[in-house]
Design a protein around this motif. Sequence first.
Motif, PDB file in Angstrom:
ATOM      1  N   ASP A  66     -86.019   2.601 -63.264  1.00 31.78           N
ATOM      2  CA  ASP A  66     -86.177   1.156 -63.097  1.00 31.78           C
ATOM      3  C   ASP A  66     -84.820   0.498 -63.404  1.00 31.78           C
ATOM      4  O   ASP A  66     -84.408   0.406 -64.553  1.00 31.78           O
ATOM      5  CB  ASP A  66     -87.254   0.647 -64.063  1.00 31.78           C
ATOM      6  CG  ASP A  66     -87.447  -0.862 -64.000  1.00 31.78           C
ATOM      7  OD1 ASP A  66     -86.926  -1.498 -63.060  1.00 31.78           O
ATOM      8  OD2 ASP A  66     -88.118  -1.416 -64.905  1.00 31.78           O
ATOM      9  N   VAL A  67     -84.107   0.050 -62.353  1.00 33.98           N
ATOM     10  CA  VAL A  67     -82.781  -0.548 -62.524  1.00 33.98           C
ATOM     11  C   VAL A  67     -82.919  -2.018 -62.898  1.00 33.98           C
ATOM     12  O   VAL A  67     -83.644  -2.775 -62.249  1.00 33.98           O
ATOM     13  CB  VAL A  67     -81.953  -0.428 -61.231  1.00 33.98           C
ATOM     14  CG1 VAL A  67     -80.619  -1.158 -61.383  1.00 33.98           C
ATOM     15  CG2 VAL A  67     -81.726   1.035 -60.882  1.00 33.98           C
ATOM     16  N   ARG A  68     -82.230  -2.409 -63.945  1.00 35.94           N
ATOM     17  CA  ARG A  68     -82.238  -3.808 -64.375  1.00 35.94           C
ATOM     18  C   ARG A  68     -80.798  -4.287 -64.518  1.00 35.94           C
ATOM     19  O   ARG A  68     -80.082  -3.883 -65.440  1.00 35.94           O
ATOM     20  CB  ARG A  68     -83.000  -3.966 -65.694  1.00 35.94           C
ATOM     21  CG  ARG A  68     -84.478  -3.575 -65.561  1.00 35.94           C
ATOM     22  CD  ARG A  68     -85.265  -3.794 -66.831  1.00 35.94           C
ATOM     23  NE  ARG A  68     -86.652  -3.345 -66.680  1.00 35.94           N
ATOM     24  CZ  ARG A  68     -87.569  -3.385 -67.642  1.00 35.94           C
ATOM     25  NH1 ARG A  68     -87.225  -3.859 -68.850  1.00 35.94           N
ATOM     26  NH2 ARG A  68     -88.796  -2.948 -67.431  1.00 35.94           N
ATOM     27  N   VAL A  69     -80.384  -5.133 -63.593  1.00 34.59           N
ATOM     28  CA  VAL A  69     -79.009  -5.619 -63.557  1.00 34.59           C
ATOM     29  C   VAL A  69     -78.901  -6.953 -64.270  1.00 34.59           C
ATOM     30  O   VAL A  69     -79.704  -7.861 -64.047  1.00 34.59           O
ATOM     31  CB  VAL A  69     -78.520  -5.766 -62.098  1.00 34.59           C
ATOM     32  CG1 VAL A  69     -77.143  -6.433 -62.052  1.00 34.59           C
ATOM     33  CG2 VAL A  69     -78.481  -4.409 -61.413  1.00 34.59           C
ATOM     34  N   GLN A  70     -77.900  -7.071 -65.134  1.00 36.09           N
ATOM     35  CA  GLN A  70     -77.570  -8.344 -65.769  1.00 36.09           C
ATOM     36  C   GLN A  70     -76.194  -8.778 -65.287  1.00 36.09           C
ATOM     37  O   GLN A  70     -75.239  -8.015 -65.359  1.00 36.09           O
ATOM     38  CB  GLN A  70     -77.530  -8.192 -67.297  1.00 36.09           C
ATOM     39  CG  GLN A  70     -78.851  -7.796 -67.935  1.00 36.09           C
ATOM     40  CD  GLN A  70     -78.705  -7.664 -69.446  1.00 36.09           C
ATOM     41  OE1 GLN A  70     -78.141  -8.530 -70.108  1.00 36.09           O
ATOM     42  NE2 GLN A  70     -79.205  -6.569 -69.998  1.00 36.09           N
ATOM     43  N   ILE A  71     -76.108  -9.999 -64.768  1.00 30.60           N
ATOM     44  CA  ILE A  71     -74.839 -10.518 -64.273  1.00 30.60           C
ATOM     45  C   ILE A  71     -74.045 -11.116 -65.431  1.00 30.60           C
ATOM     46  O   ILE A  71     -74.567 -11.935 -66.195  1.00 30.60           O
ATOM     47  CB  ILE A  71     -75.067 -11.577 -63.178  1.00 30.60           C
ATOM     48  CG1 ILE A  71     -75.852 -10.959 -62.006  1.00 30.60           C
ATOM     49  CG2 ILE A  71     -73.739 -12.156 -62.700  1.00 30.60           C
ATOM     50  CD1 ILE A  71     -75.158  -9.788 -61.341  1.00 30.60           C
ATOM     51  N   GLN A  72     -72.790 -10.697 -65.543  1.00 34.97           N
ATOM     52  CA  GLN A  72     -71.917 -11.145 -66.633  1.00 34.97           C
ATOM     53  C   GLN A  72     -70.811 -12.061 -66.109  1.00 34.97           C
ATOM     54  O   GLN A  72     -70.444 -11.999 -64.941  1.00 34.97           O
ATOM     55  CB  GLN A  72     -71.279  -9.928 -67.324  1.00 34.97           C
ATOM     56  CG  GLN A  72     -72.268  -8.891 -67.815  1.00 34.97           C
ATOM     57  CD  GLN A  72     -73.154  -9.419 -68.934  1.00 34.97           C
ATOM     58  OE1 GLN A  72     -72.681 -10.127 -69.826  1.00 34.97           O
ATOM     59  NE2 GLN A  72     -74.441  -9.077 -68.898  1.00 34.97           N
ATOM     60  N   GLU A  73     -70.282 -12.892 -66.985  1.00 35.54           N
ATOM     61  CA  GLU A  73     -69.176 -13.778 -66.647  1.00 35.54           C
ATOM     62  C   GLU A  73     -67.854 -13.127 -67.061  1.00 35.54           C
ATOM     63  O   GLU A  73     -67.784 -12.406 -68.061  1.00 35.54           O
ATOM     64  CB  GLU A  73     -69.325 -15.130 -67.362  1.00 35.54           C
ATOM     65  CG  GLU A  73     -70.637 -15.841 -67.096  1.00 35.54           C
ATOM     66  CD  GLU A  73     -70.797 -16.279 -65.648  1.00 35.54           C
ATOM     67  OE1 GLU A  73     -69.764 -16.404 -64.945  1.00 35.54           O
ATOM     68  OE2 GLU A  73     -71.951 -16.488 -65.224  1.00 35.54           O
ATOM     69  N   TRP A  74     -66.791 -13.417 -66.301  1.00 29.37           N
ATOM     70  CA  TRP A  74     -65.491 -12.844 -66.642  1.00 29.37           C
ATOM     71  C   TRP A  74     -64.931 -13.414 -67.947  1.00 29.37           C
ATOM     72  O   TRP A  74     -64.300 -12.695 -68.720  1.00 29.37           O
ATOM     73  CB  TRP A  74     -64.497 -13.084 -65.502  1.00 29.37           C
ATOM     74  CG  TRP A  74     -64.698 -12.130 -64.364  1.00 29.37           C
ATOM     75  CD1 TRP A  74     -65.258 -12.383 -63.146  1.00 29.37           C
ATOM     76  CD2 TRP A  74     -64.364 -10.732 -64.345  1.00 29.37           C
ATOM     77  NE1 TRP A  74     -65.290 -11.250 -62.376  1.00 29.37           N
ATOM     78  CE2 TRP A  74     -64.749 -10.227 -63.084  1.00 29.37           C
ATOM     79  CE3 TRP A  74     -63.781  -9.870 -65.274  1.00 29.37           C
ATOM     80  CZ2 TRP A  74     -64.560  -8.882 -62.724  1.00 29.37           C
ATOM     81  CZ3 TRP A  74     -63.588  -8.532 -64.925  1.00 29.37           C
ATOM     82  CH2 TRP A  74     -63.974  -8.063 -63.671  1.00 29.37           C
ATOM     83  N   ASP A  75     -65.155 -14.691 -68.185  1.00 33.79           N
ATOM     84  CA  ASP A  75     -64.655 -15.288 -69.424  1.00 33.79           C
ATOM     85  C   ASP A  75     -65.285 -14.601 -70.634  1.00 33.79           C
ATOM     86  O   ASP A  75     -66.505 -14.571 -70.787  1.00 33.79           O
ATOM     87  CB  ASP A  75     -64.971 -16.786 -69.468  1.00 33.79           C
ATOM     88  CG  ASP A  75     -64.055 -17.594 -68.570  1.00 33.79           C
ATOM     89  OD1 ASP A  75     -62.985 -17.081 -68.194  1.00 33.79           O
ATOM     90  OD2 ASP A  75     -64.405 -18.746 -68.247  1.00 33.79           O
ATOM     91  N   GLY A  76     -64.468 -14.037 -71.494  1.00 33.74           N
ATOM     92  CA  GLY A  76     -64.949 -13.403 -72.704  1.00 33.74           C
ATOM     93  C   GLY A  76     -65.540 -12.016 -72.526  1.00 33.74           C
ATOM     94  O   GLY A  76     -66.060 -11.443 -73.492  1.00 33.74           O
TER      95      GLY A  76
END
Length: 421
Positions: A66-76
């Motif tokens: 079960d793939v669960r993707v979390q989108i991250q921000e480049w800042d920090g």
Amino acid sequence: MKHRLLVGLSLLAAVGMSACSSSGSDGASGEGGRTVLDVWLMRDSVSAAFQKEFEKGFEKDRPDIDVRVQIQEWDGIGEKVTAALASNDAPDVIETGNTQVAQFAQSGGLLDLSDKVSDLRGASWLKGLAEPGAWQGKRYGIPYYAANRVVVYRKDLFAKAGIDASDITTRKRWIEATRKLDKGGRQGIYLPGQNWYTLAGFVWDEGGDLAAESGGTWHGTLDTPGALRAMAFYKKLQALGDGPKDSDEANPPQAEVMAKEQVAQIISTPGGANVVVQNNPALEGKLGFFPVPGKSEGTPGAVFTGGSDLVIPLVSRHHDAAYAFVKELTGDAWQRKLALAMSYVPNRTTLAPAVAGDPGASAMAVGAARGHATPNTPGWAAVEAKNPIKDYMTAVLTGKDPADEAAKASAALTRAMKSGT
């Protein structure tokens, strides 16, 4: 690090990772006992449609995951990844900027994937993605996608000046064409004085580098003959327009400057053309692309390769599943689909034909074959934090002695890299 230039993601998918046989059965479970695979991808790395299609295809072939993707921000993101790697609760796959891999590998928190290079057909990886994905002789980052700078030009202004962009295949011809364009209130090229990624390409063309390692210590090399020749060429090109000598391409945003219709060329990723048109819809259909020219006929200019690698944290409890995910996404089929969906350069030189129908991406692919990365040391992050290269460029462009300023800048690079390791 760019990597605001592009967002990167490199996830491999394969079967059975013998070096990690202990992981893959324990850890979090989803519905029906499925293995939950947590993945961090960066903002805008992939479209929502592509992500959905990939997840669906991957899970169809592997119903136990079960793939669960979390989108991250480049800042920090650097601090966030560092903290995750030091914890016992890291995701299973992390997308990271290609030049960030050494920083994370130094901590000892990444899985060594050296024995997987052959399985992933790493011999044809783009150099600018592959080199920074290794650290001290071991492979930690798997190349995902690339993007690099090209020349974005006004087709109508070139035609009016009698210039065929396909003839601009050497630096000499580029200068000649730009001089013809730089008249009548028009700028032949808008090149800010501190566009150091572009300078880096010229340095590599001249056989030099920004820094070198000797005896385990990194030192700046902007004062070498090749690097000095590169700065001299940059100065000649920059003078064929009105770009500020004391700022970079973001201040003011160069795409907005080009949108005012008095600029014939900028050096940018192809996505910059979209920003130009957004600011001036009248330029729709009037922008074209060609690779940054090299010194010799038949050899494109060297470029900085931005993009992403994928890494697997050592503390992940699902190494087998993580590797399978990475191998799948970096394999030929999904690389071709991703290149078309996002106008990226695929991770292998053998896949360049996949973007032949996209003018911007195909121009990038030509340059990507001669792509480089910044010096592969964790200390480079400290260089970019204050970036003495920018100050050096401004000093030379405003008339100070190039050799003296290069020596000062090289010393500053050496100090920064030492403090950052």
